[in-house]
Write a protein that holds these residues in place. Structure first.
Motif: not given
Length: 129
Positions: A112-129
């Motif tokens: 669950c911790r990894r899934r939450e971190a992945i979701s944050r990674w995806a959101a941050d990456l999407a915001a930066s492109v």
């Protein structure tokens, strides 16, 4: 068979959803190809892909199959994959139905911790492109 951590699949889907929300869906393939290795570097997946026997690989799918042995719900989510060592332990165990759920319970919080971190990674990456 090549066995991989399905958190990688979850990461790709999370990135697609984040890019779609940001109205950047067409960039998905390019962004994924450029950044997919980050999920490994950041420690967001449990193990690198590894070859395992077909019987071991099939052990993993039973926990995701809500119809296996008449169950109405899966034991663990599709994004969870047992490590090759866990697969081997389940395969040689006398009772899959006891060992596999115990492996999932031991890994649940980390997953669950990894899934939450992945979701944050995806959101941050999407915001930066």
């Amino acid at each position: 068979m090549l066995h991989h951590d399905h958190l990688a699949n979850f990461a790709r889907q999370a990135l697609l959803e984040a890019l779609t929300t940001a109205d950047k869906r067409p960039a998905h393939s390019r962004v994924w190809q450029l950044h997919a290795a980050e999920i490994r570097r950041l420690g967001l997946i449990r193990f690198d892909p590894r070859y395992v026997c077909e019987a071991c690989n099939n052990c993993d799918g039973r926990g995701k199959d809500r119809h296996y042995k008449g169950r109405s719900t899966p034991i663990y989510p599709a994004s969870f994959s047992m490590t090759p060592d866990e697969l081997h332990a389940v395969r040689i165990a006398a009772d899959w139905d006891e060992v596999a759920p115990a492996i999932w319970e031991a890994a649940r919080e980390d997953h669950c911790r990894r899934r939450e971190a992945i979701s944050r990674w995806a959101a941050d990456l999407a915001a930066s492109v």
